[in-house]
Design a protein around this motif. Structure first.
Motif, short mmCIF file in Angstrom:
data_model
loop_
_atom_site.label_atom_id
_atom_site.label_comp_id
_atom_site.label_asym_id
_atom_site.label_seq_id
_atom_site.Cartn_x
_atom_site.Cartn_y
_atom_site.Cartn_z
N ARG A 70 33.03 26.62 52.13
CA ARG A 70 33.52 26.35 53.47
C ARG A 70 34.44 25.14 53.40
NH1 ARG A 70 32.31 28.62 58.24
NH2 ARG A 70 30.50 29.73 57.44
N LEU A 71 35.65 25.29 53.93
CA LEU A 71 36.62 24.21 53.95
C LEU A 71 36.27 23.20 55.03
CD1 LEU A 71 39.81 26.43 53.55
CD2 LEU A 71 38.49 25.28 51.76
N ASP A 72 36.91 22.04 55.00
CA ASP A 72 36.61 20.98 55.97
C ASP A 72 36.78 21.43 57.41
OD1 ASP A 72 36.05 19.26 53.90
OD2 ASP A 72 37.99 18.23 53.98
N ASP A 73 37.70 22.36 57.67
CA ASP A 73 37.94 22.81 59.04
C ASP A 73 37.06 24.00 59.43
OD1 ASP A 73 39.08 24.89 57.63
OD2 ASP A 73 41.08 24.65 58.49
N GLY A 74 36.12 24.38 58.54
CA GLY A 74 35.19 25.46 58.85
C GLY A 74 35.59 26.82 58.31
N ARG A 75 36.84 26.95 57.87
CA ARG A 75 37.26 28.23 57.30
C ARG A 75 36.54 28.48 55.98
NH1 ARG A 75 43.61 27.91 57.24
NH2 ARG A 75 43.05 25.79 56.65
N ILE A 76 36.47 29.76 55.59
CA ILE A 76 35.80 30.17 54.37
C ILE A 76 36.85 30.55 53.34
CG2 ILE A 76 34.35 31.97 53.34
CD1 ILE A 76 32.81 32.03 56.03
N ALA A 77 36.71 30.02 52.11
CA ALA A 77 37.62 30.34 51.02
C ALA A 77 36.88 31.18 49.98
CB ALA A 77 38.15 29.06 50.38
N VAL A 78 37.57 32.19 49.46
CA VAL A 78 37.01 33.08 48.44
C VAL A 78 38.04 33.20 47.32
CG1 VAL A 78 36.18 35.41 47.92
CG2 VAL A 78 35.69 34.38 50.15
N TRP A 79 37.63 32.85 46.10
CA TRP A 79 38.49 32.93 44.92
C TRP A 79 37.98 34.07 44.06
CZ3 TRP A 79 38.10 28.98 40.39
CH2 TRP A 79 39.09 29.22 39.46
N VAL A 80 38.83 35.07 43.80
CA VAL A 80 38.40 36.29 43.12
C VAL A 80 39.53 36.84 42.25
CG1 VAL A 80 39.13 37.78 45.04
CG2 VAL A 80 37.32 38.56 43.53
N THR A 81 39.16 37.54 41.20
CA THR A 81 40.13 38.29 40.40
C THR A 81 39.70 39.75 40.40
OG1 THR A 81 40.60 36.41 38.95
CG2 THR A 81 41.18 38.60 38.11
N LEU A 82 40.63 40.63 40.75
CA LEU A 82 40.39 42.07 40.65
C LEU A 82 40.89 42.52 39.29
CD1 LEU A 82 39.48 44.76 41.94
CD2 LEU A 82 41.87 45.07 42.62
N HIS A 83 40.01 43.07 38.49
CA HIS A 83 40.37 43.64 37.20
C HIS A 83 40.45 45.16 37.37
CE1 HIS A 83 39.59 39.91 34.96
NE2 HIS A 83 38.64 39.72 35.86
N GLY A 84 41.40 45.77 36.72
CA GLY A 84 41.52 47.22 36.78
C GLY A 84 42.61 47.72 35.86
N ARG A 85 42.77 49.02 35.85
CA ARG A 85 43.79 49.68 35.05
C ARG A 85 44.84 50.26 35.99
NH1 ARG A 85 44.14 54.85 33.36
NH2 ARG A 85 42.01 55.27 34.04
N HIS A 86 46.10 49.97 35.72
CA HIS A 86 47.20 50.42 36.57
C HIS A 86 47.42 51.93 36.41
CE1 HIS A 86 51.69 50.97 37.26
NE2 HIS A 86 51.15 50.80 38.45
N VAL A 87 47.25 52.67 37.51
CA VAL A 87 47.35 54.13 37.46
C VAL A 87 48.31 54.71 38.50
CG1 VAL A 87 45.04 54.44 36.47
CG2 VAL A 87 45.34 54.43 38.97
N GLY A 88 48.90 53.88 39.35
CA GLY A 88 49.74 54.45 40.39
C GLY A 88 50.63 53.44 41.07
N ARG A 89 51.40 53.94 42.04
CA ARG A 89 52.43 53.16 42.74
C ARG A 89 52.02 52.80 44.16
NH1 ARG A 89 55.66 57.44 40.09
NH2 ARG A 89 57.02 56.42 38.58
N GLY A 90 50.76 52.76 44.48
CA GLY A 90 50.33 52.54 45.85
C GLY A 90 50.72 51.21 46.45
N MET A 91 50.58 50.13 45.68
CA MET A 91 50.93 48.81 46.22
C MET A 91 52.44 48.75 46.44
SD MET A 91 47.98 47.37 46.45
CE MET A 91 48.48 45.79 47.03
N PRO A 92 52.89 48.45 47.65
CA PRO A 92 54.33 48.46 47.92
C PRO A 92 55.13 47.56 46.97
CG PRO A 92 53.11 48.31 49.97
CD PRO A 92 52.11 48.17 48.85
N TRP A 93 54.56 46.43 46.58
CA TRP A 93 55.29 45.51 45.71
C TRP A 93 55.39 46.00 44.26
CZ3 TRP A 93 51.63 44.01 42.27
CH2 TRP A 93 50.32 43.88 42.72
N LEU A 94 54.72 47.10 43.91
CA LEU A 94 54.89 47.68 42.58
C LEU A 94 56.18 48.49 42.48
CD1 LEU A 94 51.26 48.79 41.69
CD2 LEU A 94 52.66 47.10 40.47
N GLY A 95 56.79 48.78 43.62
CA GLY A 95 58.05 49.51 43.62
C GLY A 95 57.90 50.87 42.96
N ASP A 96 58.89 51.25 42.16
CA ASP A 96 58.88 52.56 41.53
C ASP A 96 58.35 52.52 40.10
OD1 ASP A 96 60.96 51.24 40.32
OD2 ASP A 96 62.46 52.79 40.71
N ARG A 97 57.58 51.49 39.76
CA ARG A 97 57.04 51.37 38.40
C ARG A 97 56.08 52.52 38.10
NH1 ARG A 97 58.14 46.48 40.30
NH2 ARG A 97 59.06 44.97 38.86
#
Length: 136
Positions: A66-93
């Motif tokens: 919990r931050l000083d102002d009451g907000r909640i912070a979560v630090w995470v890493t998503l691990h996975g294998r790239h199989v598609g173009r769903g994320m818009p920022w992946l473009g046409d890769r």
């Protein structure tokens, strides 16, 4: 009252497996500052992008609090294998099969019982670099 650890574990379950408990924590008018949209249904769209982009997903929780102002912070890493173009920022890769580690920091405001706002900092560029290296 929502606790930081509760939110962190719910988010990890959502980003890796689409578990619905995380969205159940949201107020109906939650403001997502990343997309500019409101409501839990915004996260349905994001989940479809994740699910169609990365397989064999697992979330690694690094910390939460919990931050000083009451907000909640979560630090995470998503691990996975790239199989598609769903994320818009992946473009046409093309699907590369690259193993990715998508580092993220999420901050949530609450009204005590529900999540009301969301901000995020994510290493999208690190994922793009891993995909591009595998496709080279």
């Amino acid at each position: 009252m929502l606790e930081a650890e509760q939110v962190a574990h719910a988010y990890a379950g959502w980003i890796a497996h689409g578990e619905p408990g995380f969205q159940a924590m949201m107020r109906r008018d939650l403001h997502d500052h990343v997309s500019g949209r409101r409501g839990p249904e915004t996260w349905d769209m994001v989940w479809s992008w994740i699910e169609s982009s990365f397989a064999e997903r697992r979330a690694e929780l690094h910390g939460w609090g919990r931050l000083d102002d009451g907000r909640i912070a979560v630090w995470v890493t998503l691990h996975g294998r790239h199989v598609g173009r769903g994320m818009p920022w992946l473009g046409d890769r093309a699907p590369s099969g690259a193993q990715v580690a998508w580092k993220q920091l999420h901050v949530f405001a609450t009204d005590g019982e529900h999540l009301t706002e969301h901000w995020a900092v994510r290493d999208d560029l690190g994922v793009i670099e891993a995909v591009d290296a595998a496709n080279a």
